[in-house]
Design a protein around this motif. Structure first.
Motif, PDB file in Angstrom:
ATOM      1  N   CYS A 136      38.822  36.528 -45.088  1.00  0.00           N
ATOM      2  CA  CYS A 136      39.056  37.479 -43.991  1.00  0.00           C
ATOM      3  C   CYS A 136      39.441  36.760 -42.704  1.00  0.00           C
ATOM      4  N   VAL A 137      38.931  35.543 -42.494  1.00  0.00           N
ATOM      5  CA  VAL A 137      39.166  34.801 -41.250  1.00  0.00           C
ATOM      6  C   VAL A 137      40.469  34.002 -41.300  1.00  0.00           C
ATOM      7  N   LEU A 138      40.918  33.593 -42.468  1.00  0.00           N
ATOM      8  CA  LEU A 138      42.106  32.728 -42.580  1.00  0.00           C
ATOM      9  C   LEU A 138      43.353  33.272 -41.884  1.00  0.00           C
ATOM     10  N   PRO A 139      43.697  34.546 -41.992  1.00  0.00           N
ATOM     11  CA  PRO A 139      44.936  34.987 -41.340  1.00  0.00           C
ATOM     12  C   PRO A 139      44.837  35.185 -39.835  1.00  0.00           C
ATOM     13  N   ILE A 140      43.641  35.084 -39.256  1.00  0.00           N
ATOM     14  CA  ILE A 140      43.487  35.332 -37.827  1.00  0.00           C
ATOM     15  C   ILE A 140      44.140  34.204 -37.030  1.00  0.00           C
ATOM     16  N   GLY A 141      45.025  34.539 -36.132  1.00  0.00           N
ATOM     17  CA  GLY A 141      45.643  33.572 -35.232  1.00  0.00           C
ATOM     18  C   GLY A 141      46.732  32.706 -35.834  1.00  0.00           C
ATOM     19  N   THR A 142      47.193  33.000 -37.006  1.00  0.00           N
ATOM     20  CA  THR A 142      48.254  32.191 -37.601  1.00  0.00           C
ATOM     21  C   THR A 142      49.617  32.724 -37.191  1.00  0.00           C
ATOM     22  N   ARG A 143      50.497  31.839 -36.894  1.00  0.00           N
ATOM     23  CA  ARG A 143      51.882  32.172 -36.570  1.00  0.00           C
ATOM     24  C   ARG A 143      52.770  31.449 -37.572  1.00  0.00           C
ATOM     25  N   LYS A 158      38.256  27.613 -38.199  1.00  0.00           N
ATOM     26  CA  LYS A 158      38.092  28.751 -39.095  1.00  0.00           C
ATOM     27  C   LYS A 158      36.892  28.557 -40.016  1.00  0.00           C
ATOM     28  N   VAL A 159      36.659  27.347 -40.474  1.00  0.00           N
ATOM     29  CA  VAL A 159      35.477  27.071 -41.300  1.00  0.00           C
ATOM     30  C   VAL A 159      34.213  27.229 -40.472  1.00  0.00           C
ATOM     31  N   LEU A 160      34.226  26.741 -39.245  1.00  0.00           N
ATOM     32  CA  LEU A 160      33.064  26.894 -38.364  1.00  0.00           C
ATOM     33  C   LEU A 160      32.811  28.374 -38.047  1.00  0.00           C
ATOM     34  N   GLY A 161      33.850  29.110 -37.729  1.00  0.00           N
ATOM     35  CA  GLY A 161      33.704  30.532 -37.455  1.00  0.00           C
ATOM     36  C   GLY A 161      33.232  31.309 -38.673  1.00  0.00           C
ATOM     37  N   THR A 162      33.730  30.928 -39.849  1.00  0.00           N
ATOM     38  CA  THR A 162      33.303  31.565 -41.088  1.00  0.00           C
ATOM     39  C   THR A 162      31.825  31.311 -41.339  1.00  0.00           C
ATOM     40  N   THR A 163      31.368  30.100 -41.065  1.00  0.00           N
ATOM     41  CA  THR A 163      29.959  29.763 -41.273  1.00  0.00           C
ATOM     42  C   THR A 163      29.060  30.556 -40.326  1.00  0.00           C
ATOM     43  N   VAL A 164      29.456  30.688 -39.072  1.00  0.00           N
ATOM     44  CA  VAL A 164      28.655  31.459 -38.113  1.00  0.00           C
ATOM     45  C   VAL A 164      28.641  32.936 -38.509  1.00  0.00           C
ATOM     46  N   LEU A 165      29.804  33.487 -38.852  1.00  0.00           N
ATOM     47  CA  LEU A 165      29.881  34.880 -39.277  1.00  0.00           C
ATOM     48  C   LEU A 165      29.039  35.117 -40.530  1.00  0.00           C
ATOM     49  N   THR A 166      29.089  34.192 -41.472  1.00  0.00           N
ATOM     50  CA  THR A 166      28.315  34.320 -42.697  1.00  0.00           C
ATOM     51  C   THR A 166      26.824  34.247 -42.420  1.00  0.00           C
ATOM     52  N   ALA A 167      26.414  33.395 -41.488  1.00  0.00           N
ATOM     53  CA  ALA A 167      24.990  33.312 -41.152  1.00  0.00           C
ATOM     54  C   ALA A 167      24.478  34.635 -40.600  1.00  0.00           C
ATOM     55  N   VAL A 168      25.275  35.300 -39.783  1.00  0.00           N
ATOM     56  CA  VAL A 168      24.871  36.598 -39.239  1.00  0.00           C
ATOM     57  C   VAL A 168      24.804  37.651 -40.349  1.00  0.00           C
ATOM     58  N   ILE A 169      25.832  37.704 -41.181  1.00  0.00           N
ATOM     59  CA  ILE A 169      25.861  38.678 -42.274  1.00  0.00           C
ATOM     60  C   ILE A 169      24.737  38.401 -43.259  1.00  0.00           C
ATOM     61  N   TRP A 170      24.485  37.128 -43.572  1.00  0.00           N
ATOM     62  CA  TRP A 170      23.417  36.769 -44.496  1.00  0.00           C
ATOM     63  C   TRP A 170      22.052  37.150 -43.925  1.00  0.00           C
ATOM     64  N   GLY A 171      21.873  36.995 -42.628  1.00  0.00           N
ATOM     65  CA  GLY A 171      20.622  37.404 -41.997  1.00  0.00           C
ATOM     66  C   GLY A 171      20.388  38.894 -42.124  1.00  0.00           C
TER      67      GLY A 171
END
Length: 85
Positions: free
Chosen positions: A20-27, A51-64
């Protein structure tokens, strides 16, 4: 939730969030051709580290949130209206 189950859920959510995060901000590269080593849809700058760092933070919130729902009695199949008689 056991430790093993928590790790498996984290990895499943992480991979889903990554796609879900990979296409964000790509040109796309407008001059991308096979001779220069890129295809028409390849991004100019991928920013994979962010993107990996953002994915990890987003996943930590969702996992919580998932952990809270599983560990709480808010949604339970043992008690409440969802329980079998």
């Amino acid at each position: 939730m056991t430790v093993f189950t928590g790790i498996v859920v984290f990895l499943l959510v992480w991979w889903t969030a990554l796609f879900c995060v990979l296409p964000i901000g790509t040109r796309p590269d407008p001059d991308g051709d096979i001779e220069s080593g890129g295809w028409r849809g390849t991004p100019v700058v991928a920013n994979l580290g962010w993107k990996v760092l953002g994915t990890t933070v987003l996943t930590a919130v969702i996992w919580g949130i998932i952990w809270w729902v599983i560990e709480s009695d808010w949604l339970s199949f043992r008690t409440g209206f969802l329980a079998m008689p």
